[in-house]
Enzyme design. Sequence first.
Site, PDB file in Angstrom:
ATOM      1  N   LEU A  26       0.813  -1.208   0.000  1.00 61.43           N
ATOM      2  CA  LEU A  26       0.000   0.000   0.000  1.00 61.43           C
ATOM      3  C   LEU A  26       0.848   1.260   0.000  1.00 61.43           C
ATOM      4  CD1 LEU A  26      -1.961  -2.292   0.990  1.00 61.43           C
ATOM      5  CD2 LEU A  26      -3.108  -0.540   2.357  1.00 61.43           C
ATOM      6  N   THR A  30      -3.794   5.008   5.038  1.00 62.85           N
ATOM      7  CA  THR A  30      -2.470   4.537   4.613  1.00 62.85           C
ATOM      8  C   THR A  30      -1.470   5.688   4.685  1.00 62.85           C
ATOM      9  OG1 THR A  30      -3.326   2.767   3.192  1.00 62.85           O
ATOM     10  CG2 THR A  30      -1.116   3.610   2.697  1.00 62.85           C
ATOM     11  N   GLU A  78       1.876   6.043   7.007  1.00 61.30           N
ATOM     12  CA  GLU A  78       3.213   6.279   6.443  1.00 61.30           C
ATOM     13  C   GLU A  78       3.815   7.593   6.926  1.00 61.30           C
ATOM     14  OE1 GLU A  78       4.686   3.899   5.190  1.00 61.30           O
ATOM     15  OE2 GLU A  78       2.987   2.597   4.728  1.00 61.30           O
ATOM     16  N   VAL A 130       7.928   3.544  22.413  1.00 60.72           N
ATOM     17  CA  VAL A 130       6.910   4.444  22.941  1.00 60.72           C
ATOM     18  C   VAL A 130       6.377   3.811  24.220  1.00 60.72           C
ATOM     19  CG1 VAL A 130       4.671   5.548  22.538  1.00 60.72           C
ATOM     20  CG2 VAL A 130       6.297   5.303  20.653  1.00 60.72           C
ATOM     21  N   THR A 150       2.316   2.640  24.597  1.00 56.62           N
ATOM     22  CA  THR A 150       1.663   1.681  23.698  1.00 56.62           C
ATOM     23  C   THR A 150       1.948   0.273  24.204  1.00 56.62           C
ATOM     24  OG1 THR A 150       3.598   1.700  22.231  1.00 56.62           O
ATOM     25  CG2 THR A 150       1.802   3.195  21.690  1.00 56.62           C
TER      26      THR A 150
END
Length: 341
Positions: free
Chosen positions: A213, A250, A254, A276, A279
Amino acid sequence: MKKLLLSVLVAFAVVSCSNDSNEESLDAINNDGLQLAAARKCHANENYEKMLLNPAFQQKVLEIEEQTQRFTNEFLSKKKPAGVGGGNGGGGDDTTPPADNIGVINIPVYVHVIYSNANENISDAQINSQISVLNADFRKSNSDAAQVPSEFAGLASDTEIQFNLVGVTRKSSTRTSWGTNDAMKSAANGGVDVVDPATAMNIWVCNIGGGILGYAQFPGGSASTDGIVVGPQYFGATGYLSAPFDEGRTATHEVGHYLNLRHIWGDGRCNRDDFVSDTPTSDRANYGCPSYPTTNCRSTDMTMNYMDYVDDSCMYMFSTGQKARMRSLFASGGVRASLNN
C-alpha cells in the site's frame, strides 16, 4: 541510554515488517481465524533495514534516538494526568497545557502523481481529501476518535501537527509498477525529483505493486529520497479507491513512519519495542477490524492505533507517547525542525 540506543539498531536490523514468522502478511488471518480478502502491507521497515546497512545512517539514527529520548522524557514529565484540568472530561491532550514550546507544527506538502492510466491520475478532489484526512487524524478531529475504548481514551492525542498542500506535480508514464527501490523519486528513472525536502514533505502517488500500500523513509536518510509513497487506490477518501483501505489512513500510517514512529507491535515478538512507553507490548500486527479487547503479550493491544495494520475504518488514534516522539523531531536541533513552516 546506551543500551536503548543499541537496541534500536538490533531490533530493526533483524526483524522485517512483512516477513516476520509471527505475521501472516499476505495470507493474513484475523483474530477470529477467518481469511482476509485484503491485508495491509507496508514496506517502511524493509526500507529502514536497507538504510541501516549504511554506517553513516546508523550513526544518524543513534543521534536522533538520543535526542528523541531526552525530549520525550521531558515532554511526558510535564504532562498532567489524564482528565486533570477541566475541559470536556474526555482525558488526554485536549484538557492539558502545552508540554513543549514548539506550538502547532505546520508541514508544507508536495504531491507527485505518476500515472499510467486515467484512474491513477487521481483528481485534485482526491488529493485534497487526503490532506483533510491527515489534518483530522493528526489533530484528533477525526469523527471516529470517539470510538477509542475507555482503556486508551486518556492517551488519544492531538499531535498538534498539521499539513498544507503547496504543490501538485502530474507525470504520465508507461511504467505500470514502480516497486520499492525509490525509482519514482528520480526524474532520471522516469519519476519526479524531490522538491525542497528540508522544508516540505514529499508524497509520491503511484502504483507500487506487490500488494504494498505504501512505504516511507524514516528520518535521517538521503534528502533525495525523503518522503512517502502511496498507491493511488489507497490515497485519500474519495475517488479512485480500494476498500478496505479507502479512508486515507495509509498516508496517516506512512507519515507516522516519516515522523519516526515504528509499527505498534515493534516488528517482532513480545520483547521487541516501538520505543513508545504508553503503547502496549504485542507480538504481531492486527488485521481487519479486531474485536476489543484483543490480547497478546498479556496486555490489550492498541489495535485502533494508526501504526497497526488494521483496516482504515478501524484505526483512529495516536498516543501521547507517539505525539512526543514525533514532536521531538521539531525541537531545537531536531532532524525535521526545518519542516515547520
